[in-house]
Write a protein that holds these residues in place. Structure first.
Motif, short mmCIF file in Angstrom:
data_model
loop_
_atom_site.label_atom_id
_atom_site.label_comp_id
_atom_site.label_asym_id
_atom_site.label_seq_id
_atom_site.Cartn_x
_atom_site.Cartn_y
_atom_site.Cartn_z
N ALA A 98 0.84 -1.21 0.00
CA ALA A 98 0.00 0.00 0.00
C ALA A 98 0.88 1.25 0.00
O ALA A 98 0.61 2.22 -0.72
CB ALA A 98 -0.93 -0.01 1.21
N CYS A 99 1.93 1.23 0.80
CA CYS A 99 2.82 2.40 0.89
C CYS A 99 3.63 2.58 -0.39
O CYS A 99 3.80 3.70 -0.87
CB CYS A 99 3.76 2.28 2.08
N ALA A 100 4.13 1.47 -0.94
CA ALA A 100 4.93 1.55 -2.17
C ALA A 100 4.08 2.15 -3.28
O ALA A 100 4.55 2.94 -4.10
CB ALA A 100 5.44 0.17 -2.56
N ASN A 101 2.81 1.75 -3.29
CA ASN A 101 1.89 2.29 -4.28
C ASN A 101 1.70 3.79 -4.12
O ASN A 101 1.71 4.54 -5.10
CB ASN A 101 0.55 1.58 -4.10
N ALA A 102 1.56 4.22 -2.88
CA ALA A 102 1.40 5.65 -2.60
C ALA A 102 2.66 6.41 -3.00
O ALA A 102 2.58 7.49 -3.57
CB ALA A 102 1.09 5.85 -1.12
N VAL A 103 3.82 5.82 -2.70
CA VAL A 103 5.09 6.46 -3.04
C VAL A 103 5.21 6.60 -4.55
O VAL A 103 5.56 7.66 -5.08
CB VAL A 103 6.28 5.64 -2.49
N GLU A 104 4.86 5.52 -5.24
CA GLU A 104 4.99 5.52 -6.70
C GLU A 104 4.12 6.59 -7.34
O GLU A 104 4.47 7.17 -8.36
CB GLU A 104 4.61 4.13 -7.23
N HIS A 105 2.96 6.83 -6.73
CA HIS A 105 2.03 7.79 -7.31
C HIS A 105 2.19 9.19 -6.76
O HIS A 105 1.48 10.09 -7.17
CB HIS A 105 0.59 7.31 -7.10
N SER A 106 3.10 9.34 -5.82
CA SER A 106 3.22 10.67 -5.21
C SER A 106 3.91 11.65 -6.15
O SER A 106 3.78 12.86 -6.00
CB SER A 106 3.97 10.58 -3.88
N GLY A 107 4.67 11.10 -7.13
CA GLY A 107 5.34 11.97 -8.08
C GLY A 107 6.27 12.94 -7.38
O GLY A 107 7.02 12.56 -6.50
N SER A 108 6.17 14.20 -7.75
CA SER A 108 7.06 15.19 -7.15
C SER A 108 6.47 15.75 -5.86
O SER A 108 7.09 16.55 -5.17
CB SER A 108 7.31 16.33 -8.14
N SER A 109 5.25 15.27 -5.55
CA SER A 109 4.60 15.77 -4.34
C SER A 109 5.37 15.34 -3.09
O SER A 109 5.88 14.24 -3.00
CB SER A 109 3.18 15.21 -4.27
N CYS A 110 5.47 16.22 -2.15
CA CYS A 110 6.16 15.88 -0.91
C CYS A 110 5.16 15.70 0.22
O CYS A 110 5.54 15.73 1.40
CB CYS A 110 7.19 16.94 -0.55
N SER A 111 3.89 15.56 -0.15
CA SER A 111 2.88 15.37 0.89
C SER A 111 3.20 14.10 1.65
O SER A 111 3.43 13.06 1.05
CB SER A 111 1.49 15.23 0.27
N PRO A 112 3.22 14.18 2.97
CA PRO A 112 3.60 13.00 3.74
C PRO A 112 2.59 11.86 3.65
O PRO A 112 1.43 12.05 3.27
CB PRO A 112 3.72 13.53 5.16
N LEU A 113 3.08 10.71 4.01
CA LEU A 113 2.29 9.48 3.98
C LEU A 113 2.02 9.12 5.44
O LEU A 113 2.94 9.12 6.26
CB LEU A 113 3.19 8.43 3.34
N SER A 114 0.76 8.86 5.77
CA SER A 114 0.50 8.50 7.17
C SER A 114 0.02 7.05 7.26
O SER A 114 -0.70 6.56 6.39
CB SER A 114 -0.53 9.45 7.79
N VAL A 115 0.49 6.38 8.29
CA VAL A 115 0.10 5.00 8.54
C VAL A 115 -0.47 4.95 9.96
O VAL A 115 0.22 5.27 10.92
CB VAL A 115 1.30 4.04 8.42
N LYS A 116 -1.75 4.59 10.04
CA LYS A 116 -2.41 4.54 11.35
C LYS A 116 -2.82 3.11 11.66
O LYS A 116 -3.31 2.42 10.78
CB LYS A 116 -3.69 5.39 11.34
N ALA A 117 -2.62 2.71 12.89
CA ALA A 117 -3.01 1.36 13.29
C ALA A 117 -3.97 1.45 14.47
O ALA A 117 -3.75 2.24 15.38
CB ALA A 117 -1.78 0.56 13.69
N ALA A 118 -5.03 0.67 14.41
CA ALA A 118 -5.96 0.64 15.53
C ALA A 118 -6.41 -0.80 15.76
O ALA A 118 -6.65 -1.55 14.81
CB ALA A 118 -7.17 1.53 15.24
#
Lengths: 140, 117
Positions: free
Chosen positions: A52-72
């Motif tokens: 899931a994270c690798a996918n988000a990274v791949e699609h983030s492009g030049s965006s530096c918006s952070p990635l959040s991972v929440k666990a509950a």
């Protein structure tokens, strides 16, 4: 109430870079231990969250918006949400396990998790929700 | 992830230690390409000390298989139960050019059989 069985919620925020996947896995290991997952389910969760994270990274492009991972951990479920603030995108999909570089992530998530949900976030971005059943119900 | 190379029956074996993910898979890919560029017909990866692999690693295996398919095979030595399961889930275990060995001795025997044919 033992610490391992208490309901909990926890999160980390990282830059959208593949070099962060290792840190995310350490986070998932800690969460899985608290949720009393065995080694096999912990591995499954690490792979699914990484995909899931690798996918988000791949699609983030030049965006530096952070990635959040929440666990509950609630009741019989450990739920992990991976959110990015890039544009909405479906994870690379394929017909089953396409023999290619791409398209493995989503089928793997589905194969390894008890539930996978992909949500378009208002304001842009994508949330991937991964759930696994935990062996010992937590006390809420 | 750390890589080292040794020989088994004259064939290079890439011995991998640590975790293979999307962040470091290209390093492994380069090491495998070096073996393939040397015109080897077999690529052997010892994954005894690999405790984690995801589709970053699977993609590298698939790329190597694509290059090898017409001329040889790809073998991995001693995957742990989780890596073995992952390989089965993605269907790699069904590929006739892909082989899984329990140890060096089993891989060496297969190499000798390949050399005879």
């Amino acid at each position: 109430m033992t610490p391992g069985r208490a309901a909990f919620s926890r999160s980390i925020v990282v830059q959208p870079d593949a070099s962060q996947l290792r840190e995310i896995r350490r986070f998932v290991e800690a969460v899985a231990a608290d949720a009393t997952l065995d080694a096999e389910r912990t591995f499954d969760l690490k792979v699914a969250v990484s995909e899931a994270c690798a996918n988000a990274v791949e699609h983030s492009g030049s965006s530096c918006s952070p990635l959040s991972v929440k666990a509950a951990c609630r009741g019989r479920r450990l739920v992990i949400e991976v959110c990015d603030r890039g544009g909405f995108r479906l994870p690379n999909t394929a017909n089953g396990f396409q023999r290619d570089h791409r398209g493995l992530g989503l089928p793997l998530m589905v194969a390894l998790m008890d539930e996978v949900r992909i949500t378009k976030l208002s304001g842009g971005g994508t949330k991937v929700t991964l759930s696994v059943t935990i062996p010992t119900p937590v006390l809420c | 992830m750390e890589l080292s190379t040794s020989q088994l029956a004259g064939i290079p074996v890439i011995r991998i230690r640590g975790e293979i993910d999307h962040g470091n898979a290209s390093t492994l890919s380069t090491a495998i390409d070096d073996v393939l560029d040397a015109d080897q017909h077999v690529v052997l990866l010892d994954v005894t000390q690999v405790d984690y692999m995801d589709s970053g690693g699977i993609s590298v295996l698939l790329s190597a298989l694509r290059r090898l398919r017409e001329r040889g095979w790809l073998g991995i030595i001693n995957p742990n139960t989780n890596v073995r399961r992952l390989i089965q889930i993605v269907g790699l275990a069904l590929d006739s050019s892909f082989r899984v060995f329990d140890d060096d001795a089993a891989a060496e025997q297969a190499l000798r059989e390949t050399a005879r044919t």
